[in-house]
Scaffold this motif. Structure first.
Motif, PDB file in Angstrom:
ATOM      1  N   GLY A   1       0.828  -1.215   0.000  1.00  0.00           N
ATOM      2  CA  GLY A   1       0.000   0.000   0.000  1.00  0.00           C
ATOM      3  C   GLY A   1       0.861   1.263   0.000  1.00  0.00           C
ATOM      4  N   THR A   2       1.934   1.242   0.813  1.00  0.00           N
ATOM      5  CA  THR A   2       2.828   2.405   0.880  1.00  0.00           C
ATOM      6  C   THR A   2       3.480   2.627  -0.485  1.00  0.00           C
ATOM      7  N   LEU A   3       3.939   1.527  -1.076  1.00  0.00           N
ATOM      8  CA  LEU A   3       4.594   1.653  -2.376  1.00  0.00           C
ATOM      9  C   LEU A   3       3.603   2.140  -3.440  1.00  0.00           C
ATOM     10  N   GLN A   4       2.389   1.609  -3.401  1.00  0.00           N
ATOM     11  CA  GLN A   4       1.362   2.021  -4.366  1.00  0.00           C
ATOM     12  C   GLN A   4       1.096   3.522  -4.249  1.00  0.00           C
ATOM     13  N   TYR A   5       1.034   4.020  -3.009  1.00  0.00           N
ATOM     14  CA  TYR A   5       0.801   5.447  -2.792  1.00  0.00           C
ATOM     15  C   TYR A   5       1.957   6.275  -3.358  1.00  0.00           C
ATOM     16  N   LEU A   6       3.188   5.812  -3.108  1.00  0.00           N
ATOM     17  CA  LEU A   6       4.357   6.548  -3.625  1.00  0.00           C
ATOM     18  C   LEU A   6       4.370   6.537  -5.158  1.00  0.00           C
ATOM     19  N   LEU A   7       3.993   5.398  -5.731  1.00  0.00           N
ATOM     20  CA  LEU A   7       3.956   5.301  -7.196  1.00  0.00           C
ATOM     21  C   LEU A   7       2.916   6.263  -7.771  1.00  0.00           C
ATOM     22  N   LEU A   8       1.741   6.264  -7.178  1.00  0.00           N
ATOM     23  CA  LEU A   8       0.687   7.161  -7.691  1.00  0.00           C
ATOM     24  C   LEU A   8       1.083   8.619  -7.489  1.00  0.00           C
ATOM     25  N   THR A   9       1.713   8.900  -6.348  1.00  0.00           N
ATOM     26  CA  THR A   9       2.168  10.272  -6.094  1.00  0.00           C
ATOM     27  C   THR A   9       3.165  10.684  -7.177  1.00  0.00           C
ATOM     28  N   ALA A  10       4.082   9.780  -7.516  1.00  0.00           N
ATOM     29  CA  ALA A  10       5.067  10.088  -8.555  1.00  0.00           C
ATOM     30  C   ALA A  10       4.387  10.287  -9.906  1.00  0.00           C
ATOM     31  N   ALA A  11       3.388   9.463 -10.199  1.00  0.00           N
ATOM     32  CA  ALA A  11       2.675   9.592 -11.473  1.00  0.00           C
ATOM     33  C   ALA A  11       1.976  10.948 -11.553  1.00  0.00           C
ATOM     34  N   LEU A  12       1.419  11.390 -10.430  1.00  0.00           N
ATOM     35  CA  LEU A  12       0.621  12.622 -10.427  1.00  0.00           C
ATOM     36  C   LEU A  12       1.475  13.878 -10.282  1.00  0.00           C
ATOM     37  N   LEU A  13       2.694  13.709  -9.752  1.00  0.00           N
ATOM     38  CA  LEU A  13       3.555  14.868  -9.472  1.00  0.00           C
ATOM     39  C   LEU A  13       4.701  14.993 -10.455  1.00  0.00           C
ATOM     40  N   SER A  14       4.741  14.127 -11.475  1.00  0.00           N
ATOM     41  CA  SER A  14       5.915  14.068 -12.341  1.00  0.00           C
ATOM     42  C   SER A  14       6.256  15.447 -12.904  1.00  0.00           C
ATOM     43  N   ALA A  15       7.536  15.635 -13.181  1.00  0.00           N
ATOM     44  CA  ALA A  15       8.017  16.939 -13.640  1.00  0.00           C
ATOM     45  C   ALA A  15       7.321  17.349 -14.934  1.00  0.00           C
ATOM     46  N   GLU A  16       7.109  16.388 -15.828  1.00  0.00           N
ATOM     47  CA  GLU A  16       6.419  16.679 -17.092  1.00  0.00           C
ATOM     48  C   GLU A  16       4.924  16.494 -16.855  1.00  0.00           C
ATOM     49  N   LYS A  17       4.161  17.553 -17.121  1.00  0.00           N
ATOM     50  CA  LYS A  17       2.718  17.461 -16.880  1.00  0.00           C
ATOM     51  C   LYS A  17       2.036  17.058 -18.182  1.00  0.00           C
ATOM     52  N   PRO A  18       1.478  15.858 -18.248  1.00  0.00           N
ATOM     53  CA  PRO A  18       0.821  15.439 -19.488  1.00  0.00           C
ATOM     54  C   PRO A  18      -0.521  16.153 -19.636  1.00  0.00           C
ATOM     55  N   GLN A  19      -1.140  15.993 -20.812  1.00  0.00           N
ATOM     56  CA  GLN A  19      -2.449  16.628 -21.002  1.00  0.00           C
ATOM     57  C   GLN A  19      -3.536  15.860 -20.278  1.00  0.00           C
ATOM     58  N   LEU A  20      -3.335  14.561 -20.177  1.00  0.00           N
ATOM     59  CA  LEU A  20      -4.360  13.723 -19.547  1.00  0.00           C
ATOM     60  C   LEU A  20      -3.687  12.576 -18.811  1.00  0.00           C
ATOM     61  N   ILE A  21      -4.149  12.322 -17.596  1.00  0.00           N
ATOM     62  CA  ILE A  21      -3.712  11.130 -16.861  1.00  0.00           C
ATOM     63  C   ILE A  21      -4.947  10.280 -16.614  1.00  0.00           C
TER      64      ILE A  21
END
Ligand SMILES: Nc1ncnc2c1ncn2[C@@H]1O[C@H](COP(=O)(O)OP(=O)(O)O)[C@@H](O)[C@H]1O
Ligand SMILES: [Mg+2]
Length: 379
Positions: free
Chosen positions: A283-303
């Motif tokens: 669960g902790t790892l999943q949260y960190l992964l999602l946080t990284a996906a949502l906070l990534s330096a490059e902001k995509p148009q759609l996630i």
């Protein structure tokens, strides 16, 4: 931003049009068609990469994924078994944005001697401006082998003899007279999907990674530490601290680099040393992964997140909802989930799917007239 999505003839979706907002949450019971909608979005993204035909062939061709019910649906209650299809088999996908839109119409190959009968054919593609591909807004039109571009003086032919397996986005995106093709392709390529983030004991995110900048998280999360460090160096450090504090109060994220390899570690209150990636709970790892996906330096148009709550402890749902809401301020986000707790915590536009007569519909819609309008170009 994507304003409208239209899907026809795909798995349990006979005909569905939904409007999207900066944050859209797609919910529904098991089997209601959430994954069908998610996969339809992925197929559209595949169109931007020139691999939609291959993706369909990989799952068994059009026959394996096309709507298995009758053309008109069964919602009126009339008997349908034994009904014969009259119209052509069509899988249609379309997306409208506040800029350019794209629609594709795929059909069965015309009988011919080929080993590739699982490959569907691209019958039509349209790049358009406006809410749907109605004729007035069409900018580029591909009908079978012929590509035409709308100009001030009427239609101009761009090419003919296109192969039925090639997408106009792939073949002519570099063409000066059809800049819209490059625009539509860029739009589709700006989408990111996360449904395969791994947290199992041998997950790539648990292993040390090469310390190289990563402006986006890999699909399987393999570059988690690098993606988080890149986000920090791009100025998202406060945001990341907040993400950690919301989920694990008093903890500190560490991204140590040893011999050119980096790893995620979490210093938690009461622990004498930080816990490293292999030791973190799923669960902790999943949260960190999602946080990284949502906070990534490059902001995509759609996630697009498919069931992000998987393996997440219920305590972490509010913190995840907060990350998603904050990401939706800069990037359009679609969350597909069957968990009402997450859906309720997220807010945004709620699209609840249900199955009626084998067909996926949006709950509460009385009939087709309740759907937002969408005019598919005629074959
Ligand atoms: N080709 C098809 N035609 C009609 N229904 C289908 C087809 N393929 C799958 N289904 C049905 O679509 C339903 C929706 O599946 P899915 O999108 O995975 O639902 P969810 O993700 O909401 O649990 C399933 O009940 C399945 O039986
Ligand atoms: Mg599903």
């Amino acid at each position: 931003m994507i304003t409208r999505l239209a899907i026809e003839g795909y798995r349990s979706i006979r005909s569905l049009v939904v409007d999207l907002e900066p944050l859209t949450v797609v919910t529904g019971a098991n089997g209601s068609g959430k994954s069908s909608l998610y996969r339809a979005l992925r197929l559209l993204a595949d169109c931007g990469e020139g691999r939609v035909i291959g993706s369909l062939a990989a799952v068994g061709g059009l026959d394996a994924v096309r709507w298995a019910g009758p053309e008109r649906g069964t919602r009126g209650g009339q008997a349908t078994e034994g009904t014969v299809r009259r119209g052509p088999v069509a899988l249609r996908l379309g997306v409208a944005t506040d800029g350019l839109g794209y629609a594709i119409d795929l059909g069965l190959p015309v009988a011919q001697c080929s080993a590739f009968d699982l490959d569907p054919e691209i019958k039509q593609e349209h790049v358009f401006a406006g809410a749907d591909p109605r004729p007035a807004g069409v900018l580029v039109e591909r009908r079978r082998g012929v590509v035409r571009v709308s100009t001030d003086g009427g239609w101009a032919e761009l090419a003919r003899g296109m192969h039925p397996w090639a997408s106009v986005l792939d073949e002519y995106a570099g063409h000066a007279e059809a800049a819209e093709l490059a625009g539509a392709r860029r739009m589709l390529r700006g989408w990111r999907f996360h449904d395969a983030l791994r947290t199992d004991p041998s997950a790539p995110a648990r292993r040390p990674q090469v310390a190289t900048r990563a402006s986006r998280l890999d699909d399987d999360g393999a570059n988690l530490a690098a993606a988080l460090q890149t986000a920090i160096e791009a100025g998202w450090d406060r945001e990341l601290e907040r993400a950690i504090e919301d989920a694990f109060p008093g903890s500190r994220l560490q991204l140590p680099v040893v011999d050119g390899r980096m790893q995620v570690a979490l210093q938690q209150p009461g622990m004498l040393r930080p816990l490293t990636a292999p030791e973190l709970s799923d669960g902790t790892l999943q949260y960190l992964l999602l946080t990284a996906a949502l906070l990534s330096a490059e902001k995509p148009q759609l996630i697009v997140l498919n069931e992000p709550e998987r393996s997440l402890h219920a305590d972490l749902v509010p913190a995840l909802a907060e990350r998603i809401r904050r990401a939706a301020e800069a990037t359009q986000v679609v969350v597909v989930t069957h968990q009402t707790v997450l859906a309720d915590a997220l807010g945004g536009l709620r699209v609840e799917l249900e199955k009626q007569g084998g067909e996926t519909i949006v709950a509460g819609r009385e009939g087709l007239l309740d759907q937002p309008s969408w005019h598919w170009p005629k074959r």
